[in-house]
Design a protein around this motif. Structure first.
Motif, PDB file in Angstrom:
ATOM      1  N   HIS A  15      41.553  41.649  33.150  1.00 60.90           N
ATOM      2  CA  HIS A  15      42.817  42.381  33.183  1.00 60.90           C
ATOM      3  C   HIS A  15      43.989  41.590  32.610  1.00 60.90           C
ATOM      4  CE1 HIS A  15      46.604  43.114  35.465  1.00 60.90           C
ATOM      5  NE2 HIS A  15      46.480  44.250  34.796  1.00 60.90           N
ATOM      6  N   GLN A  16      44.237  40.399  33.095  1.00 57.74           N
ATOM      7  CA  GLN A  16      45.425  39.657  32.675  1.00 57.74           C
ATOM      8  C   GLN A  16      45.376  39.269  31.205  1.00 57.74           C
ATOM      9  OE1 GLN A  16      48.192  39.449  34.691  1.00 57.74           O
ATOM     10  NE2 GLN A  16      49.050  38.965  32.698  1.00 57.74           N
ATOM     11  N   LYS A  17      44.218  38.858  30.729  1.00 57.18           N
ATOM     12  CA  LYS A  17      44.079  38.504  29.313  1.00 57.18           C
ATOM     13  C   LYS A  17      44.270  39.725  28.423  1.00 57.18           C
ATOM     14  CE  LYS A  17      41.596  35.199  26.662  1.00 57.18           C
ATOM     15  NZ  LYS A  17      40.561  34.205  26.628  1.00 57.18           N
ATOM     16  N   TRP A  18      43.706  40.849  28.837  1.00 57.17           N
ATOM     17  CA  TRP A  18      43.867  42.100  28.095  1.00 57.17           C
ATOM     18  C   TRP A  18      45.328  42.526  28.063  1.00 57.17           C
ATOM     19  CZ3 TRP A  18      45.821  46.716  29.823  1.00 57.17           C
ATOM     20  CH2 TRP A  18      45.706  47.793  28.942  1.00 57.17           C
ATOM     21  N   LEU A  19      45.997  42.467  29.214  1.00 55.16           N
ATOM     22  CA  LEU A  19      47.397  42.872  29.301  1.00 55.16           C
ATOM     23  C   LEU A  19      48.268  42.025  28.373  1.00 55.16           C
ATOM     24  CD1 LEU A  19      49.535  44.662  30.627  1.00 55.16           C
ATOM     25  CD2 LEU A  19      49.672  42.967  32.481  1.00 55.16           C
ATOM     26  N   THR A  20      48.062  40.730  28.361  1.00 57.47           N
ATOM     27  CA  THR A  20      48.810  39.837  27.472  1.00 57.47           C
ATOM     28  C   THR A  20      48.559  40.199  26.015  1.00 57.47           C
ATOM     29  OG1 THR A  20      48.743  38.068  29.105  1.00 57.47           O
ATOM     30  CG2 THR A  20      49.148  37.423  26.814  1.00 57.47           C
ATOM     31  N   TRP A  21      47.300  40.449  25.659  1.00 57.45           N
ATOM     32  CA  TRP A  21      46.958  40.831  24.281  1.00 57.45           C
ATOM     33  C   TRP A  21      47.621  42.155  23.899  1.00 57.45           C
ATOM     34  CZ3 TRP A  21      43.898  45.020  22.589  1.00 57.45           C
ATOM     35  CH2 TRP A  21      43.599  44.995  21.221  1.00 57.45           C
ATOM     36  N   MET A  22      47.578  43.130  24.791  1.00 61.39           N
ATOM     37  CA  MET A  22      48.203  44.419  24.507  1.00 61.39           C
ATOM     38  C   MET A  22      49.700  44.257  24.271  1.00 61.39           C
ATOM     39  SD  MET A  22      46.188  47.055  24.296  1.00 61.39           S
ATOM     40  CE  MET A  22      47.228  48.464  24.591  1.00 61.39           C
ATOM     41  N   GLN A  23      50.371  43.554  25.165  1.00 58.08           N
ATOM     42  CA  GLN A  23      51.823  43.427  25.094  1.00 58.08           C
ATOM     43  C   GLN A  23      52.287  42.571  23.919  1.00 58.08           C
ATOM     44  OE1 GLN A  23      52.295  42.108  29.222  1.00 58.08           O
ATOM     45  NE2 GLN A  23      53.497  43.961  29.596  1.00 58.08           N
ATOM     46  N   ASN A  24      51.516  41.578  23.552  1.00 53.92           N
ATOM     47  CA  ASN A  24      51.954  40.648  22.507  1.00 53.92           C
ATOM     48  C   ASN A  24      51.391  40.936  21.122  1.00 53.92           C
ATOM     49  OD1 ASN A  24      53.471  39.159  24.380  1.00 53.92           O
ATOM     50  ND2 ASN A  24      51.692  37.934  24.931  1.00 53.92           N
ATOM     51  N   ILE A  25      50.271  41.665  21.045  1.00 53.36           N
ATOM     52  CA  ILE A  25      49.627  41.854  19.746  1.00 53.36           C
ATOM     53  C   ILE A  25      49.398  43.327  19.422  1.00 53.36           C
ATOM     54  CG2 ILE A  25      47.543  41.365  18.378  1.00 53.36           C
ATOM     55  CD1 ILE A  25      47.371  38.701  19.978  1.00 53.36           C
ATOM     56  N   PHE A  81      39.778  45.400  18.760  1.00 55.20           N
ATOM     57  CA  PHE A  81      39.790  44.843  20.113  1.00 55.20           C
ATOM     58  C   PHE A  81      38.937  43.581  20.138  1.00 55.20           C
ATOM     59  CE2 PHE A  81      41.383  47.621  23.672  1.00 55.20           C
ATOM     60  CZ  PHE A  81      42.184  48.404  22.874  1.00 55.20           C
ATOM     61  N   PRO A  82      39.419  42.512  20.765  1.00 58.67           N
ATOM     62  CA  PRO A  82      38.630  41.274  20.838  1.00 58.67           C
ATOM     63  C   PRO A  82      37.263  41.510  21.486  1.00 58.67           C
ATOM     64  CG  PRO A  82      40.892  40.865  21.489  1.00 58.67           C
ATOM     65  CD  PRO A  82      40.746  42.356  21.359  1.00 58.67           C
ATOM     66  N   ALA A  83      36.280  40.793  21.011  1.00 54.46           N
ATOM     67  CA  ALA A  83      34.906  40.948  21.493  1.00 54.46           C
ATOM     68  C   ALA A  83      34.785  40.693  22.994  1.00 54.46           C
ATOM     69  CB  ALA A  83      33.976  40.012  20.723  1.00 54.46           C
ATOM     70  N   GLU A  84      35.629  39.834  23.526  1.00 58.97           N
ATOM     71  CA  GLU A  84      35.551  39.508  24.954  1.00 58.97           C
ATOM     72  C   GLU A  84      35.873  40.718  25.852  1.00 58.97           C
ATOM     73  OE1 GLU A  84      38.943  36.847  26.202  1.00 58.97           O
ATOM     74  OE2 GLU A  84      39.388  37.109  24.082  1.00 58.97           O
ATOM     75  N   PHE A  85      36.488  41.756  25.296  1.00 61.89           N
ATOM     76  CA  PHE A  85      36.796  42.949  26.066  1.00 61.89           C
ATOM     77  C   PHE A  85      35.695  44.008  25.968  1.00 61.89           C
ATOM     78  CE2 PHE A  85      41.483  42.002  24.866  1.00 61.89           C
ATOM     79  CZ  PHE A  85      41.541  40.973  25.798  1.00 61.89           C
ATOM     80  N   ALA A  86      34.740  43.789  25.100  1.00 63.59           N
ATOM     81  CA  ALA A  86      33.684  44.783  24.868  1.00 63.59           C
ATOM     82  C   ALA A  86      32.960  45.124  26.167  1.00 63.59           C
ATOM     83  CB  ALA A  86      32.692  44.262  23.840  1.00 63.59           C
ATOM     84  N   ASN A  87      32.737  46.394  26.368  1.00 64.93           N
ATOM     85  CA  ASN A  87      32.011  46.910  27.531  1.00 64.93           C
ATOM     86  C   ASN A  87      32.699  46.615  28.856  1.00 64.93           C
ATOM     87  OD1 ASN A  87      29.885  47.905  25.850  1.00 64.93           O
ATOM     88  ND2 ASN A  87      29.138  45.809  25.717  1.00 64.93           N
ATOM     89  N   LYS A  88      33.995  46.293  28.819  1.00 63.91           N
ATOM     90  CA  LYS A  88      34.733  46.002  30.048  1.00 63.91           C
ATOM     91  C   LYS A  88      35.917  46.949  30.232  1.00 63.91           C
ATOM     92  CE  LYS A  88      33.178  41.321  30.299  1.00 63.91           C
ATOM     93  NZ  LYS A  88      33.435  39.976  30.634  1.00 63.91           N
ATOM     94  N   PHE A  89      35.918  48.026  29.466  1.00 62.03           N
ATOM     95  CA  PHE A  89      36.957  49.029  29.610  1.00 62.03           C
ATOM     96  C   PHE A  89      36.432  50.377  29.125  1.00 62.03           C
ATOM     97  CE2 PHE A  89      37.425  47.851  25.217  1.00 62.03           C
ATOM     98  CZ  PHE A  89      37.830  49.017  24.577  1.00 62.03           C
TER      99      PHE A  89
END
Length: 102
Positions: A15-25, A81-89
């Motif tokens: 969640h936190q890493k995704w939120l930072t990526w969404m807001q900044n990138i 979307f970064p690979a680290e988010f794959a299958n997690k949303f």
């Protein structure tokens, strides 16, 4: 005016890493297309789903501007979307037209 809404349910573990990526990138990249006049991000407080739910809303001045986004930019931005988010949303998109904007 057109409201393009993207609802995303994200796993707690990223969640936190995704939120930072969404807001900044990601949101900035969508806005850089020039297809939307404004945006906002909302957190759903009473979601019945597991994970954390957000709505990202983009406002287009016309259907033509939304169509331009859909035809020229959306596929590449969604694939970015970064690979680290794959299958997690999970996500779904809704397109709405303003009837009575004040």
């Amino acid at each position: 005016m057109i409201l393009y809404n993207v609802t995303i349910i994200i796993e707690d573990s990223i969640h936190q890493k995704w939120l930072t990526w969404m807001q900044n990138i990601h949101i900035a990249q969508v806005m850089e297309t020039g297809c939307f006049a404004s945006n906002r991000m909302l957190k759903v407080l009473d979601s019945p789903n597991e994970g954390i739910t957000y709505c990202i809303q983009y406002i287009a001045d016309s259907m033509e501007k939304y169509d331009e986004y859909k035809e020229n930019y959306s596929s590449a931005l969604q694939a970015d979307f970064p690979a680290e988010f794959a299958n997690k949303f999970v996500s779904f998109r809704t397109l709405m037209e303003f009837i009575d904007a004040r």
